[in-house]
Motif scaffolding. Structure first.
Motif, PDB file in Angstrom:
ATOM      1  N   GLU A 180      62.589  44.178  16.808  1.00 16.84           N
ATOM      2  CA  GLU A 180      62.824  43.121  17.785  1.00 16.84           C
ATOM      3  C   GLU A 180      62.129  41.820  17.383  1.00 16.84           C
ATOM      4  OE1 GLU A 180      61.551  44.569  21.564  1.00 16.84           O
ATOM      5  OE2 GLU A 180      63.197  46.025  21.749  1.00 16.84           O
ATOM      6  N   LYS A 181      62.489  40.756  18.091  1.00 16.50           N
ATOM      7  CA  LYS A 181      61.832  39.470  17.870  1.00 16.50           C
ATOM      8  C   LYS A 181      60.394  39.529  18.398  1.00 16.50           C
ATOM      9  CE  LYS A 181      65.967  36.556  18.104  1.00 16.50           C
ATOM     10  NZ  LYS A 181      66.631  35.425  18.814  1.00 16.50           N
ATOM     11  N   PRO A 182      59.486  38.743  17.821  1.00 19.48           N
ATOM     12  CA  PRO A 182      58.105  38.731  18.299  1.00 19.48           C
ATOM     13  C   PRO A 182      57.980  38.249  19.747  1.00 19.48           C
ATOM     14  CG  PRO A 182      58.245  37.781  16.103  1.00 19.48           C
ATOM     15  CD  PRO A 182      59.664  37.950  16.593  1.00 19.48           C
ATOM     16  N   ALA A 183      56.890  38.633  20.378  1.00 20.33           N
ATOM     17  CA  ALA A 183      56.606  38.213  21.754  1.00 20.33           C
ATOM     18  C   ALA A 183      55.100  38.005  21.893  1.00 20.33           C
ATOM     19  CB  ALA A 183      57.091  39.271  22.740  1.00 20.33           C
ATOM     20  N   TYR A 184      54.715  37.283  22.950  1.00 21.07           N
ATOM     21  CA  TYR A 184      53.301  36.903  23.085  1.00 21.07           C
ATOM     22  C   TYR A 184      52.923  36.794  24.558  1.00 21.07           C
ATOM     23  CZ  TYR A 184      49.121  34.009  23.064  1.00 21.07           C
ATOM     24  OH  TYR A 184      47.859  33.527  23.290  1.00 21.07           O
ATOM     25  N   LEU A 185      51.659  37.122  24.863  1.00 23.51           N
ATOM     26  CA  LEU A 185      51.142  37.030  26.227  1.00 23.51           C
ATOM     27  C   LEU A 185      49.654  36.727  26.178  1.00 23.51           C
ATOM     28  CD1 LEU A 185      51.706  37.528  29.299  1.00 23.51           C
ATOM     29  CD2 LEU A 185      51.022  39.906  28.894  1.00 23.51           C
ATOM     30  N   ALA A 186      49.227  35.746  26.969  1.00 22.59           N
ATOM     31  CA  ALA A 186      47.799  35.423  27.116  1.00 22.59           C
ATOM     32  C   ALA A 186      47.396  35.703  28.558  1.00 22.59           C
ATOM     33  CB  ALA A 186      47.542  33.962  26.771  1.00 22.59           C
ATOM     34  N   ILE A 187      46.267  36.399  28.752  1.00 24.56           N
ATOM     35  CA  ILE A 187      45.787  36.771  30.076  1.00 24.56           C
ATOM     36  C   ILE A 187      44.343  36.334  30.198  1.00 24.56           C
ATOM     37  CG2 ILE A 187      45.431  38.663  31.698  1.00 24.56           C
ATOM     38  CD1 ILE A 187      47.435  40.308  30.072  1.00 24.56           C
ATOM     39  N   GLU A 188      44.048  35.443  31.120  1.00 24.19           N
ATOM     40  CA  GLU A 188      42.664  35.029  31.330  1.00 24.19           C
ATOM     41  C   GLU A 188      41.881  36.135  32.050  1.00 24.19           C
ATOM     42  OE1 GLU A 188      40.862  32.983  30.057  1.00 24.19           O
ATOM     43  OE2 GLU A 188      41.646  30.958  29.933  1.00 24.19           O
ATOM     44  N   GLY A 189      40.559  36.055  31.948  1.00 27.28           N
ATOM     45  CA  GLY A 189      39.707  37.110  32.470  1.00 27.28           C
ATOM     46  C   GLY A 189      39.910  37.402  33.945  1.00 27.28           C
ATOM     47  N   ASN A 190      40.165  36.369  34.750  1.00 26.63           N
ATOM     48  CA  ASN A 190      40.331  36.596  36.189  1.00 26.63           C
ATOM     49  C   ASN A 190      41.684  37.212  36.536  1.00 26.63           C
ATOM     50  OD1 ASN A 190      41.959  34.393  35.744  1.00 26.63           O
ATOM     51  ND2 ASN A 190      40.938  33.033  37.201  1.00 26.63           N
ATOM     52  N   GLU A 191      42.559  37.389  35.526  1.00 23.99           N
ATOM     53  CA  GLU A 191      43.859  38.014  35.746  1.00 23.99           C
ATOM     54  C   GLU A 191      43.896  39.467  35.283  1.00 23.99           C
ATOM     55  OE1 GLU A 191      46.053  35.248  33.374  1.00 23.99           O
ATOM     56  OE2 GLU A 191      46.620  34.026  35.091  1.00 23.99           O
ATOM     57  N   VAL A 192      42.820  39.925  34.657  1.00 26.76           N
ATOM     58  CA  VAL A 192      42.758  41.316  34.197  1.00 26.76           C
ATOM     59  C   VAL A 192      42.482  42.221  35.392  1.00 26.76           C
ATOM     60  CG1 VAL A 192      41.489  42.944  32.745  1.00 26.76           C
ATOM     61  CG2 VAL A 192      41.965  40.637  31.895  1.00 26.76           C
ATOM     62  N   PRO A 193      43.291  43.274  35.603  1.00 26.84           N
ATOM     63  CA  PRO A 193      43.069  44.158  36.757  1.00 26.84           C
ATOM     64  C   PRO A 193      41.668  44.763  36.747  1.00 26.84           C
ATOM     65  CG  PRO A 193      45.205  44.585  35.761  1.00 26.84           C
ATOM     66  CD  PRO A 193      44.500  43.653  34.842  1.00 26.84           C
ATOM     67  N   TYR A 194      41.036  44.734  37.932  1.00 24.22           N
ATOM     68  CA  TYR A 194      39.609  45.072  38.042  1.00 24.22           C
ATOM     69  C   TYR A 194      39.359  45.703  39.399  1.00 24.22           C
ATOM     70  CZ  TYR A 194      34.684  43.874  39.156  1.00 24.22           C
ATOM     71  OH  TYR A 194      33.377  43.907  39.551  1.00 24.22           O
ATOM     72  N   LYS A 195      38.444  46.679  39.432  1.00 27.97           N
ATOM     73  CA  LYS A 195      38.006  47.208  40.723  1.00 27.97           C
ATOM     74  C   LYS A 195      36.580  47.716  40.602  1.00 27.97           C
ATOM     75  CE  LYS A 195      39.489  51.166  42.323  1.00 27.97           C
ATOM     76  NZ  LYS A 195      40.388  52.261  42.776  1.00 27.97           N
ATOM     77  N   ASP A 196      35.833  47.598  41.698  1.00 30.98           N
ATOM     78  CA  ASP A 196      34.494  48.166  41.757  1.00 30.98           C
ATOM     79  C   ASP A 196      34.591  49.666  41.959  1.00 30.98           C
ATOM     80  OD1 ASP A 196      32.951  45.768  41.522  1.00 30.98           O
ATOM     81  OD2 ASP A 196      33.518  45.269  43.588  1.00 30.98           O
ATOM     82  N   LEU A 197      33.683  50.404  41.338  1.00 32.61           N
ATOM     83  CA  LEU A 197      33.612  51.842  41.540  1.00 32.61           C
ATOM     84  C   LEU A 197      32.857  52.138  42.833  1.00 32.61           C
ATOM     85  CD1 LEU A 197      32.763  52.925  37.885  1.00 32.61           C
ATOM     86  CD2 LEU A 197      35.011  52.822  38.979  1.00 32.61           C
ATOM     87  N   PRO A 198      33.110  53.290  43.455  1.00 35.27           N
ATOM     88  CA  PRO A 198      32.434  53.617  44.725  1.00 35.27           C
ATOM     89  C   PRO A 198      30.911  53.637  44.581  1.00 35.27           C
ATOM     90  CG  PRO A 198      34.263  55.119  44.293  1.00 35.27           C
ATOM     91  CD  PRO A 198      34.074  54.323  43.041  1.00 35.27           C
ATOM     92  N   ASP A 199      30.258  53.336  45.670  1.00 36.73           N
ATOM     93  CA  ASP A 199      28.794  53.431  45.773  1.00 36.73           C
ATOM     94  C   ASP A 199      28.069  52.530  44.783  1.00 36.73           C
ATOM     95  OD1 ASP A 199      29.115  55.471  47.748  1.00 36.73           O
ATOM     96  OD2 ASP A 199      29.373  56.949  46.147  1.00 36.73           O
ATOM     97  N   ARG A 200      28.691  51.395  44.463  1.00 35.15           N
ATOM     98  CA  ARG A 200      28.081  50.398  43.582  1.00 35.15           C
ATOM     99  C   ARG A 200      27.687  50.967  42.223  1.00 35.15           C
ATOM    100  NH1 ARG A 200      24.116  46.987  47.728  1.00 35.15           N
ATOM    101  NH2 ARG A 200      25.758  46.335  49.182  1.00 35.15           N
ATOM    102  N   ARG A 201      28.476  51.906  41.742  1.00 34.57           N
ATOM    103  CA  ARG A 201      28.161  52.529  40.454  1.00 34.57           C
ATOM    104  C   ARG A 201      28.546  51.642  39.275  1.00 34.57           C
ATOM    105  NH1 ARG A 201      30.905  58.265  40.643  1.00 34.57           N
ATOM    106  NH2 ARG A 201      32.320  57.185  42.069  1.00 34.57           N
ATOM    107  N   GLY A 202      29.394  50.660  39.485  1.00 34.39           N
ATOM    108  CA  GLY A 202      29.840  49.805  38.397  1.00 34.39           C
ATOM    109  C   GLY A 202      31.252  49.328  38.646  1.00 34.39           C
ATOM    110  N   TRP A 203      32.025  49.145  37.585  1.00 38.01           N
ATOM    111  CA  TRP A 203      33.397  48.661  37.722  1.00 38.01           C
ATOM    112  C   TRP A 203      34.250  49.122  36.544  1.00 38.01           C
ATOM    113  CZ3 TRP A 203      33.974  45.842  33.363  1.00 38.01           C
ATOM    114  CH2 TRP A 203      32.902  45.053  32.901  1.00 38.01           C
TER     115      TRP A 203
END
Length: 293
Positions: A133-156
């Protein structure tokens, strides 16, 4: 049931200019983990001078490159006319398809003015149909990367590729694959389950940690068995610890890799070089792309 480790290894130095780079994959034990056939770790370092040369313009065919910038600013150019900068936490993804030339320059983050530079580049092997296929490209800034905190403040957890629970990355995938960045606070653990059909690896970029009750050192790349099971990640340090966990379905087509090309047959590698030397991948117009024209 906890997965058992198959091996652990440290990377080989592959520096570019002032960037300290460890090549983690391929290594002496494995050529791929799921569709991932390459991993370079740009080790964390305080930048003392601007990197003007970048990696230098070079071709690719048959893979997608995925650059994850923990700290810094990554500037991308390619011969299809794509241009972008992403900053700390951001992702650059490029499907090289049937041939492209690209260049990347990693420097300190001009937005935060932090001098710390730290990044990863993966190569994702493409199915034979996508290689055409033809080439393709995507740029994703940090605030667009899917993120969630883990339960009980263990991290993310951040989902760089694939999905986790309700989180799904915008990075295109052509088979079941995943790339997670998991951060754990001191003294806590986190368990994640995987189906037996998936190949799974982990990498400890900065600090040592325990995985499934086994201690590993900073800089260790660890692959695990193919059975159904879980990984229990544990941070025994006095500060937060980062884990990269990645893999996916095994790549079932033949793999022939040479230089910047990953194809399915020796003849296809010859064609990749022929087309590159005949100028079919185009050229990068740095000034025009920077100007946004």
């Amino acid at each position: 049931m906890k997965k058992k480790s198959s091996f652990s290894t440290q990377g080989q130095r592959a520096d570019i200019g002032d960037l300290i780079i460890y090549r983690m994959l391929p290594n002496r034990y494995a050529d791929a983990v799921g569709p991932f056939v390459f991993l370079d770790h740009v080790a964390p370092a305080v930048q003392t001078k601007v990197n003007k040369e970048g990696t230098g313009a070079h071709p690719h065919r048959g893979i997608a490159t995925l650059t994850y910038v923990l700290h810094g600013e990554d500037e991308h150019f390619d011969s299809a006319g794509n241009y972008a900068k992403v900053h700390s936490g951001g992702v650059q993804w490029m499907n090289a398809g049937n041939g492209i030339i690209h260049d990347e320059t990693l420097n300190h983050d001009s937005v935060t003015d932090s001098r710390l530079v730290h990044a990863f580049q993966f190569w994702v092997n493409l199915p034979s149909t996508v290689k055409a296929e033809k080439p393709a490209y995507l740029a994703i800034e940090g605030n667009e990367v899917p993120y969630k905190d883990l339960p009980d403040r263990r991290g993310w957890i951040k989902v760089i590729a694939g999905s986790f629970e309700e989180l799904s990355s915008a990075v295109p995938t052509y088979s079941e694959q995943f790339l997670y960045h998991i951060h754990l606070e001191p003294g806590v653990s986190f368990v994640i389950d995987f189906a037996g059909k998936l190949e799974v690896a982990a990498f400890l970029p900065v600090l040592p940690a325990s995985i499934n009750d086994e201690h590993f050192n900073a800089g260790d790349f660890i692959e695990f068995g193919r059975e159904d099971g879980s990984l229990e990640l544990r941070n025994d340090n006095t500060e937060g610890c980062d884990f990269l966990v990645f893999g996916g379905e095994p790549y079932t087509e033949p793999i022939v890799a040479e230089g910047p090309f990953v194809m399915n047959a020796e003849l296809e590698i010859a064609h990749a070089y022929r087309d590159f030397y005949n100028g079919k991948y185009g050229k990068i117009d740095y000034e025009k792309q920077r100007a946004g024209k």
